[in-house]
Every structure is written in C-alpha cells, then in structure tokens.
Design a protein around this motif. Structure first.
Motif, PDB file in Angstrom:
ATOM      1  N   GLU A  48     -16.353  17.616 -19.156  1.00 32.38           N
ATOM      2  CA  GLU A  48     -16.417  16.268 -19.738  1.00 32.38           C
ATOM      3  C   GLU A  48     -15.592  15.269 -18.940  1.00 32.38           C
ATOM      4  OE1 GLU A  48     -17.579  17.330 -24.317  1.00 32.38           O
ATOM      5  OE2 GLU A  48     -15.463  17.063 -23.790  1.00 32.38           O
ATOM      6  N   ALA A  49     -14.462  15.735 -18.420  1.00 34.30           N
ATOM      7  CA  ALA A  49     -13.625  14.823 -17.616  1.00 34.30           C
ATOM      8  C   ALA A  49     -14.424  14.317 -16.416  1.00 34.30           C
ATOM      9  CB  ALA A  49     -12.354  15.539 -17.162  1.00 34.30           C
TER      10      ALA A  49
ATOM     11  N   ALA B 256     -15.644  10.433 -15.894  1.00 38.15           N
ATOM     12  CA  ALA B 256     -15.264   9.763 -14.637  1.00 38.15           C
ATOM     13  C   ALA B 256     -16.504   9.112 -14.017  1.00 38.15           C
ATOM     14  CB  ALA B 256     -14.636  10.769 -13.676  1.00 38.15           C
ATOM     15  N   LEU B 257     -17.610   9.817 -14.101  1.00 34.17           N
ATOM     16  CA  LEU B 257     -18.868   9.281 -13.555  1.00 34.17           C
ATOM     17  C   LEU B 257     -19.293   8.042 -14.353  1.00 34.17           C
ATOM     18  CD1 LEU B 257     -21.112   9.741 -11.486  1.00 34.17           C
ATOM     19  CD2 LEU B 257     -22.203  11.292 -13.098  1.00 34.17           C
TER      20      LEU B 257
ATOM     21  N   LEU C 224      -6.098  11.896  -5.092  1.00 33.25           N
ATOM     22  CA  LEU C 224      -5.562  10.976  -6.116  1.00 33.25           C
ATOM     23  C   LEU C 224      -4.095  11.320  -6.401  1.00 33.25           C
ATOM     24  CD1 LEU C 224      -8.533  11.176  -8.684  1.00 33.25           C
ATOM     25  CD2 LEU C 224      -7.927   9.180  -7.274  1.00 33.25           C
ATOM     26  N   ILE C 225      -3.265  10.289  -6.483  1.00 29.11           N
ATOM     27  CA  ILE C 225      -1.832  10.547  -6.710  1.00 29.11           C
ATOM     28  C   ILE C 225      -1.604  11.221  -8.081  1.00 29.11           C
ATOM     29  CG2 ILE C 225      -1.343   8.186  -7.511  1.00 29.11           C
ATOM     30  CD1 ILE C 225       1.052  10.428  -5.456  1.00 29.11           C
TER      31      ILE C 225
ATOM     32  N   SER D  30     -14.584  15.769  -8.816  1.00 27.88           N
ATOM     33  CA  SER D  30     -13.900  17.066  -8.885  1.00 27.88           C
ATOM     34  C   SER D  30     -12.399  16.866  -9.029  1.00 27.88           C
ATOM     35  CB  SER D  30     -14.189  17.873  -7.624  1.00 27.88           C
ATOM     36  OG  SER D  30     -15.578  18.016  -7.472  1.00 27.88           O
ATOM     37  N   GLN D  31     -11.879  15.839  -8.395  1.00 25.44           N
ATOM     38  CA  GLN D  31     -10.448  15.559  -8.532  1.00 25.44           C
ATOM     39  C   GLN D  31     -10.120  15.178  -9.980  1.00 25.44           C
ATOM     40  OE1 GLN D  31      -8.266  13.452  -5.480  1.00 25.44           O
ATOM     41  NE2 GLN D  31     -10.056  13.384  -4.156  1.00 25.44           N
ATOM     42  N   GLU D  32     -10.998  14.387 -10.590  1.00 29.99           N
ATOM     43  CA  GLU D  32     -10.782  13.998 -11.993  1.00 29.99           C
ATOM     44  C   GLU D  32     -10.837  15.236 -12.900  1.00 29.99           C
ATOM     45  OE1 GLU D  32     -10.034  11.089 -13.375  1.00 29.99           O
ATOM     46  OE2 GLU D  32     -10.224   9.757 -11.646  1.00 29.99           O
TER      47      GLU D  32
END
Ligand code: PLP
Length: 389
Positions: free
Chosen positions: A50-51, A55-56, A69-70, A273-275
């Motif tokens: 879901e994340a 994000a999308l 991403l920091i 993927s980072q999200e």
C-alpha cells in the motif's frame, strides 16, 4: 557482422549459469514441486504494498537523490543501529541500491583494479565469482565444509590468501548452505582481515532469518567498521524481491566511490520501492518475525525428513535453504537432481551450481508452503528408497 568477435573477451569467457538448462526443463513440466527457488513464497505484506500504491497516487514518480531518499537512509541507519549495533550517518555513509545485487556490483567496481583478488567462500551465491570477473578482478574460492556446518574459517582464508588480495566477500547466513559463524570464529576472521588489510564485503541479506544463534555482523568487531561494507536489502526478510531494493553502509569514502559508479549507471533506486522500504522498516518487523517462524518450522521438517531418508543434512543456522548430501546414493548431484525431477517431479538445485565445493550436495529451498514440503519430502523419500532397490 561477426557479433561474437565484438563481445568483450571476459564476457565471452563467462560461463552461463549451470542450472539454466535444468530450470528450462522444469518450466516446461507440469505438477513439479520446485524447491529450486531462492525467494520467499510469501507475498509482500499488504501495508508495504500500500505504501507503494499511495506513493504512486501522490505522484511520486521522479528521480530521487543518487544516494536515495533521506527518510529511507535515516530509517536504514536506525534499523542497522538497533539490530546490528553499528552506527552510520544517513548523510554520507549509506547508499540505497537496486537490490543487494547492485550493491555488490558497485562495491566490486569501486574497489578493484584489474587483476586484484577477492577471497570468497564456496559454496556461495551464484553471482559472486562472475561479479568479480565482470569487475576485472580475480576470484579466489575458499571451501567450506558440511562437517563444520559450512562455517567460514580463518585458517582456510590464511591458506588461500596471496599477495594482491584486496577484498574478502562473505555471506552469512549463507546461500546455499545456511551456514553461519559464531562470534569467536568471526573474531578470528576479523583479525585476519585487519592483518591483511582487506576490505570486507559483508552480504547480510539473510541475517534476520537466523534460528538458534543471534546474528553478529563482522562490522561491529574491533577494527572492522572502517574496513567493512555492510550489504543488506529487503528481498528476503520482508519478501520484497520484485521491488529490487537494497543498500550498502560503510565509511564515507567507500560509499562515495560506490555512489560515483551508481550515479553513472543506475542513477537511483526506483522511488516507489524506496517508499515501500520506508514502510517496511517502520512497521514491517511483526510480519518478518511471523515469516521467520514459518521458515523455522519448515526447516525442522525438511532436515528431519532428509536425514530419515538417508540424505545426510546439517541443520542450517539461517536463510531458507537445506543443503543435504546425496553422496550416499552413489549419484552425483546432477544425476540426483535430474533423476529426481524425472522420477518424482521435484526440482532441487545441484550443489555445483554454487561452485565446485558444492559437489555431492543439492540445495532445497524451504521457502515453499508446509503441505507442499511434506509432499516433496514424501516424493524424495520414495526416490531415494527406489535407488536402493
Ligand atoms: N546475496 C545473496 C546471498 C542472495 O542469495 C541474493 C539473492 O538470492 C542476493 C544477494 C541478491 O539479492 P537482491 O534481491 O537484494 O538483489
């Protein structure tokens, strides 16, 4: 045009994966139970998926910083500190990569001058040797043994070492053997690395999936933080193989060198993927523990059944692979795997796919449902008993 003539020599010479033909046959067959796969059978937990979806929806479809991403780098640092006891700075000591696969490639390309050597243990993950060759290095295999639980030994490393060795690449818990290393052994390996001034690439992708013994990272041992690149990712513990997301932590200068290769090749890991990875680190640990419990039950089942069938199998301390010996059947690992597929439609991987020291063994993944594993064990048992008649 003679295409072959245009291909780089070291790529022409690179052998194809030893199991490709075998799995092409498996893919064409019906009703095969495959214990050949090196990825979790579990779907990615829903909150993580879901994340990525949110994000999308929020329009997060752009490049990120080359390092990642920091927020994710902060999450990684706090996770690594909490679980492994090693502190890294999110600003310059972490790089987010396209899986551990890319992290290994970046590290090797950033570190090796042509002809420099890498010590690695064998049997090992299929990409280690080719990865070194592709970075113009020389790979030196150090065998590990079943009677030793496939743990890595400083004495064996000493014997294999020669001038020109720059890197030690290790993977604990190990694919394909499930081998782990206790702290005392790891301390000896760390002393060896310091004495020989090696950089250690420590692939800890299975480190959450340990069963009896707690996992220790070599990076926490004296003198090691400054010479270790800690490689980890989300594929195994969080069941996120398709997200292609991993990371490397290490001294700023080494991370900076890897970042240079990364920015001119991959640019950055996919933002969605980072999200998803941020969510996995924030709230994914319960699902991870639940999956680990399942793996442990499955491990106990297959190891017990293999030994009862006469295939001597050590208890893997981690990861989701059993690595039984088939030597007692009188067949080679390839004959055994092809014979088993033909007679009982169960696919296992011949141990030599992971290097010559895998001769006489097969790898059976227990990242497969419990009921399927029972059926696979019944079939294997029948096959082995049939060989005795
Ligand atoms: N390292 C080891 C030991 C593995 O077994 C694997 C995958 O099977 C990888 C690295 C690659 O993982 P990733 O999916 O993060 O690229």
């Amino acid at each position: 045009m003679d295409s072959q003539r245009h291909i780089a020599r070291h790529v022409v010479d690179l052998p194809k994966s030893g199991i490709r033909d075998f799995f092409e046959i498996v893919a064409k067959m019906k009703d095969v139970i495959s214990l050949g796969i090196g990825e979790p059978d579990f779907g990615t937990p829903w909150h993580i998926r879901e994340a990525a979806i949110y994000a999308l929806e929020k329009g997060k479809t752009h490049y990120t910083s080359n390092l990642g991403l920091i927020e994710l780098r902060r999450g990684i640092c706090s996770y690594v500190e909490r679980h492994y006891g090693i502190g890294y700075r999110p600003e310059d000591e972490v790089i987010v990569t396209v899986g551990v696969s890319e992290a290994i490639d970046l590290a090797l390309r950033a570190l090796l001058n042509p002809g420099e050597a890498v010590l690695y243990h064998q049997p090992c993950y299929v990409s280690y040797h080719p990865g070194v060759t592709l970075a113009h290095g020389v790979a030196i295999a150090v065998p590990t043994r079943a009677e030793d639980g496939f743990a890595l030994n400083a004495e064996d490393l000493e014997r294999a070492w020669r001038p020109g060795c720059k890197v030690l690449m290790m993977n604990l818990p190990c694919n394909p053997t499930g081998g782990t290393c206790d702290r005392a052994r790891l301390e000896k390996i760390a002393r060896f690395a310091v004495e020989k001034d090696l950089v250690v690439l420590s692939d800890e992708i299975y480190s959450e999936l340990v069963y009896e013994q707690a996992h220790t990272s070599i990076a926490v041992l004296p003198g090691m933080r400054e010479r270790t690149i800690f490689l980890h990712g989300f594929s195994k513990a969080f069941a996120m193989t398709g997200f292609r997301i991993g990371y490397a932590c290490g001294p700023a200068e080494l991370v900076e060198a890897m970042m240079k290769v990364h920015q001119y090749s991959m640019l950055c890991a996919p933002i969605l993927s980072q999200e998803a990875a941020i969510e996995a680190l924030a709230r994914g640990e319960d699902s991870m523990k639940a999956m680990r419990e399942q793996y442990q039950k499955r491990r106990d089942l297959v190891v017990r059944r293999f030994n009862a069938a006469g295939l001597k199998c050590h208890l893997p301390g981690g990861a989701f692979y059993a690595f039984p010996s088939v030597a007692g059947t009188g067949l080679s690992e390839r004959e055994f795997a092809y014979g088993l597929l033909d007679a009982e439609k169960v696919a296992v991987v011949p141990g030599t796919a992971f290097g010559e020291s895998g001769a006489g063994f097969v790898r059976a993944s227990f990242a497969t449902g419990y009921e399927q594993l029972i059926e696979a064990c019944d079939r294997i048992d029948r096959y082995v008993q049939g060989l005795r008649r």
